[in-house]
Each structure stands twice: as structure tokens, then as C-alpha cells.
Write an enzyme that holds these catalytic residues in place. Structure first.
Site, PDB file in Angstrom:
ATOM      1  N   ASN A  83      91.393  31.222  19.753  1.00  0.00           N
ATOM      2  CA  ASN A  83      90.967  29.831  19.650  1.00  0.00           C
ATOM      3  C   ASN A  83      89.603  29.657  20.310  1.00  0.00           C
ATOM      4  O   ASN A  83      89.180  30.519  21.107  1.00  0.00           O
ATOM      5  CB  ASN A  83      91.991  28.931  20.349  1.00  0.00           C
ATOM      6  CG  ASN A  83      93.269  28.755  19.550  1.00  0.00           C
ATOM      7  OD1 ASN A  83      93.218  28.568  18.335  1.00  0.00           O
ATOM      8  ND2 ASN A  83      94.411  28.813  20.225  1.00  0.00           N
ATOM      9  N   CYS A  92      97.341  32.463  12.404  1.00  0.00           N
ATOM     10  CA  CYS A  92      96.341  31.547  11.871  1.00  0.00           C
ATOM     11  C   CYS A  92      96.336  31.674  10.343  1.00  0.00           C
ATOM     12  O   CYS A  92      95.925  32.702   9.815  1.00  0.00           O
ATOM     13  CB  CYS A  92      94.967  31.891  12.449  1.00  0.00           C
ATOM     14  SG  CYS A  92      93.691  30.785  11.851  1.00  0.00           S
ATOM     15  N   ASN A 168     103.456  30.252  15.653  1.00  0.00           N
ATOM     16  CA  ASN A 168     102.865  29.388  16.686  1.00  0.00           C
ATOM     17  C   ASN A 168     103.533  28.009  16.626  1.00  0.00           C
ATOM     18  O   ASN A 168     104.146  27.653  15.624  1.00  0.00           O
ATOM     19  CB  ASN A 168     101.336  29.299  16.515  1.00  0.00           C
ATOM     20  CG  ASN A 168     100.927  28.784  15.149  1.00  0.00           C
ATOM     21  OD1 ASN A 168     101.733  28.663  14.241  1.00  0.00           O
ATOM     22  ND2 ASN A 168      99.666  28.478  14.995  1.00  0.00           N
ATOM     23  N   ASN A 200     100.354  22.503  18.469  1.00  0.00           N
ATOM     24  CA  ASN A 200      99.445  21.965  17.458  1.00  0.00           C
ATOM     25  C   ASN A 200     100.145  20.733  16.875  1.00  0.00           C
ATOM     26  O   ASN A 200     101.337  20.814  16.524  1.00  0.00           O
ATOM     27  CB  ASN A 200      99.220  22.998  16.357  1.00  0.00           C
ATOM     28  CG  ASN A 200      98.645  24.299  16.897  1.00  0.00           C
ATOM     29  OD1 ASN A 200      97.473  24.367  17.228  1.00  0.00           O
ATOM     30  ND2 ASN A 200      99.478  25.336  17.012  1.00  0.00           N
ATOM     31  N   GLU A 219      94.488  20.772  17.069  1.00  0.00           N
ATOM     32  CA  GLU A 219      94.940  22.143  17.341  1.00  0.00           C
ATOM     33  C   GLU A 219      94.887  22.498  18.826  1.00  0.00           C
ATOM     34  O   GLU A 219      93.881  22.237  19.499  1.00  0.00           O
ATOM     35  CB  GLU A 219      94.061  23.146  16.580  1.00  0.00           C
ATOM     36  CG  GLU A 219      94.429  23.268  15.137  1.00  0.00           C
ATOM     37  CD  GLU A 219      93.798  24.505  14.508  1.00  0.00           C
ATOM     38  OE1 GLU A 219      93.817  25.591  15.120  1.00  0.00           O
ATOM     39  OE2 GLU A 219      93.262  24.358  13.397  1.00  0.00           O
ATOM     40  N   CYS A 228      94.363  23.295   9.083  1.00  0.00           N
ATOM     41  CA  CYS A 228      95.158  24.265   9.840  1.00  0.00           C
ATOM     42  C   CYS A 228      96.214  24.816   8.883  1.00  0.00           C
ATOM     43  O   CYS A 228      97.064  24.056   8.391  1.00  0.00           O
ATOM     44  CB  CYS A 228      95.804  23.579  11.040  1.00  0.00           C
ATOM     45  SG  CYS A 228      96.899  24.649  11.985  1.00  0.00           S
ATOM     46  N   GLY A 229      96.157  26.106   8.604  1.00  0.00           N
ATOM     47  CA  GLY A 229      97.079  26.691   7.629  1.00  0.00           C
ATOM     48  C   GLY A 229      98.516  26.698   8.106  1.00  0.00           C
ATOM     49  O   GLY A 229      99.436  26.338   7.359  1.00  0.00           O
ATOM     50  N   THR A 230      98.725  27.118   9.362  1.00  0.00           N
ATOM     51  CA  THR A 230     100.093  27.091   9.889  1.00  0.00           C
ATOM     52  C   THR A 230     100.578  25.640   9.967  1.00  0.00           C
ATOM     53  O   THR A 230     101.751  25.350   9.710  1.00  0.00           O
ATOM     54  CB  THR A 230     100.167  27.752  11.280  1.00  0.00           C
ATOM     55  OG1 THR A 230      99.117  27.233  12.108  1.00  0.00           O
ATOM     56  CG2 THR A 230     100.045  29.260  11.197  1.00  0.00           C
TER      57      THR A 230
HETATM   58  N1  LIG Z   1      95.190  26.639  17.250  1.00  0.00           N
HETATM   59  C1  LIG Z   1      96.295  27.416  16.744  1.00  0.00           C
HETATM   60  C2  LIG Z   1      95.872  28.701  16.097  1.00  0.00           C
HETATM   61  C3  LIG Z   1      95.008  28.539  14.874  1.00  0.00           C
HETATM   62  C4  LIG Z   1      95.751  27.971  13.678  1.00  0.00           C
HETATM   63  C5  LIG Z   1      94.862  27.937  12.452  1.00  0.00           C
HETATM   64  N2  LIG Z   1      93.808  27.018  12.454  1.00  0.00           N
HETATM   65  C6  LIG Z   1      95.618  27.998  11.151  1.00  0.00           C
HETATM   66  O1  LIG Z   1      94.933  27.888  10.114  1.00  0.00           O
HETATM   67  O2  LIG Z   1      96.815  28.237  11.126  1.00  0.00           O
HETATM   68  C7  LIG Z   1      97.254  27.758  17.887  1.00  0.00           C
HETATM   69  O3  LIG Z   1      96.830  27.858  19.054  1.00  0.00           O
HETATM   70  O4  LIG Z   1      98.444  27.949  17.610  1.00  0.00           O
END
Ligand SMILES: N[C@@H](CCC[C@H](N)C(=O)O)C(=O)O
Length: 289
Positions: A83, A92, A168, A200, A219, A228-230
Site C-alpha cells: 500500500n 490486490c 484482505n 477497506n 482503502e 478496488c478489485g477486492t
Molecule cells: N488496500 C488494500 C490492498 C489493495 C487492494 C486493491 N486496491 C484491490 O484492487 O484489491 C488492503 O490493505 O487490503
């Protein structure tokens, strides 16, 4: 030392500094420390990004064996994600699509071997990522795991949502408040018993029940990002669960574009674009300053 190669790229405007380091010699952990990640991600004094992706072979990552176990040999490559504040994240979803794109464009992987997907190591475990037939990339993110319900206070309002792990932690909160009106400049407060490692936070409006949502996200370790994909996966899971469904395909609009998330009880497949914007070298003068 020669000046290190660097790329800038994004997935739905969630942007990253990408550091190719196939043999783990350019950016060992002692060099790519928290301070260096913060400098790289600084939008005024550095290159500027939401995070850093180090492209490295798994065998050169000291903790890869712990997180990949028996899958270490199957994962030639490891997405070493940080991050913007320097912290590690388990996973991520936007970054891993860009990661595969860079492997191909940097000549580290043959595009034809990606059609069926390639297993990539992450701190959340192995993830399969491949080239999508309609453009962009797909990632098998594994199942969404719900682990409770909680609240976050954002811009002076409380939002209740589902605690969802995509490797995450996420709080996915459906709301009738128009998310475009929310103030996400300050970090949300949340229940630290439920989220001991931080969280997040996704704030979600339903456009079409169980089929189309839009969201904004704050995030962990970054702040508000354009995508944010997740988070999109956690939000799609929550939108389906609100309809008492455990499967379906959800269009997810984020400030930086559009993602698609296919949820089944066994897994979650995220599809979206990945773009390399620029490639070049870090200057010795900046590195040594
Ligand atoms: N900030 C998140 C990690 C990054 C997630 C990302 N942007 C995505 O696309 O999933 C964390 O600390 O869990």
C-alpha cells in the site's frame, strides 16, 4: 548500481508503481522498505500511486513459502504488493491484472501461455489470472468469506455492512445514501475487535438488485481510491447476499471505470482492464537523495 526500471500503470484508475525485479536483486526488502514505498507513491515528490507492485520470482521472496506452502513451485511469479503507506496487503484485485499485463509486456511471460491462466503467488495465497476473451484480464479471487457484521463511521454518518474477507478484510455496506455525496477525505472509524488488522470500507448503491451496483471505497493503507478489485468482489457478494443469493454476475461501477464480478459459492471471478501508462528509469539523483 544501474538505475532501476519502473513502470506506471492502473486498473480502473487504481494506480501502481511497478518495479520489475525478476531475480530479487534490485529491490530486496531492506531497499524497498516502508520509507521507499512512501517516497515512490508520493504524488508530488515521487512518481505517485496507490501502491507498489514488485514483479519478482517467488523463490526470491523470503515469506513466499509460508504463504504459498505446497503451491510455491506452481507459482513462478509473486505479486509483492505494498500500500502507499508502505504496509503489505494480502491481495490486490486490480494490481494482479496489471501484474500479468506487465509480465507479458516486459517479455517475462509469453502471452499465449496466459490464455488458460497463470498461477501467481500473493500474500493471500495463489491466484489464477488470465487474459479475458472480451479484453482485459480475469482473476480467480477465491471465495468471499463473510465473518460477521459491523459498522463504519464515514463523513459523520454510520454505515452498517457485512465483514467480508477476500484474503484482505472488507466492510461492504449497502446504503440508500447517494455515495457520490459522501465525504471520504478522512479515515473511517470501525470496530477494531472485528477488524484487528484494519479494513477497506466499501459504500455501495444498488443500481439493479443483484446485477448492478456502484461504489466508493476507502482503502486501508491508502485512503480513497478510484477503484478496488477486492472491494468490488466483497461488494458484489454483499449485493447478492442482500437478495438471498449466493451466485450471480454483478456489474460494479467505480469512480475509475467498470468491473465485472462473477460470484459462485466456490469462488469469485473478477474481470477488468489493465493499462501501462509509462515505462522508464528511476533517476540515481532521486534515489540517492
Ligand atoms: N488496500 C488494500 C490492498 C489493495 C487492494 C486493491 N486496491 C484491490 O484492487 O484489491 C488492503 O490493505 O487490503
Amino acid at each position: 548500481m544501474t538505475t532501476p526500471r519502473v513502470l506506471i500503470g492502473h486498473g480502473t484508475e487504481n494506480d501502481f508503481v511497478v518495479l520489475p525485479d525478476p531475480d530479487g536483486t534490485t529491490w530486496p526488502e531492506r531497499r524497498l522498505d516502508e520509507a521507499m514505498v512512501r517516497r515512490l507513491c508520493d504524488r508530488r515528490a515521487g512518481l505517485g500511486a496507490d501502491g507498489v507492485l514488485r514483479v519478482v520470482r517467488s523463490v526470491h521472496v523470503p515469506d513466499a513459502a509460508d504463504v504459498l506452502g505446497g503451491d510455491l513451485d506452481a507459482c513462478e511469479w509473486f505479486m509483492d504488493h505494498r500500500n502507499a503507506d508502505g504496509s503489505h496487503a494480502e491481495m490486490c484485485g486490480n494490481g494482479i491484472r496489471l501484474f500479468l499485463h506487465v509480465l507479458v509486456t516486459e517479455g517475462l511471460l509469453d502471452r499465449s501461455t496466459c490464455e488458460a491462466g497463470v498461477l501467481v503467488g500473493t500474500r493471500g495465497g495463489p491466484r489464477r489470472v488470465g487474459v479475458a476473451s472480451g479484453g482485459g484480464y480475469w482473476v480467480d479471487m477465491g471465495p468471499a468469506r463473510e465473518f460477521g457484521a459491523g459498522e463504519a463511521r464515514v463523513g459523520g454518518r454510520d454505515f452498517r455492512g457485512r465483514a467480508v474477507s477476500m484474503g484482505n478484510p472488507h466492510l461492504a455496506a449497502l446504503t440508500d445514501v447517494d455515495v457520490d455525496t459522501l465525504d471520504l477525505t478522512r479515515a473511517p472509524s470501525f470496530d477494531t475487535d472485528l477488524f484487528p488488522d484494519g479494513v477497506n470500507v466499501e459504500l455501495i448503491n444498488v443500481v439493479e438488485p443483484g446485477a448492478h451496483i456502484r461504489l466508493r471505497v476507502f482503502e486501508r493503507g491508502v485512503g480513497e481510491t478510484r477503484s478496488c478489485g477486492t472491494g468490488a468482489c466483497a461488494a458484489a457478494y454483499a449485493a447478492l447476499a442482500a437478495e438471498d443469493r449466493s451466485e450471480g454476475t454483478v456489474v460494479v461501477d467505480v469512480p475509475g471505470g467498470r468491473l465485472s464480478v462473477q460470484v459462485t459459492p466456490g469462488t469469485t471471478v473478477l474481470t477488468g482492464p489493465a493499462v501501462v501508462v509509462a515505462a522508464g528509469e528511476l533517476c540515481a539523483e532521486w534515489l540517492d537523495a
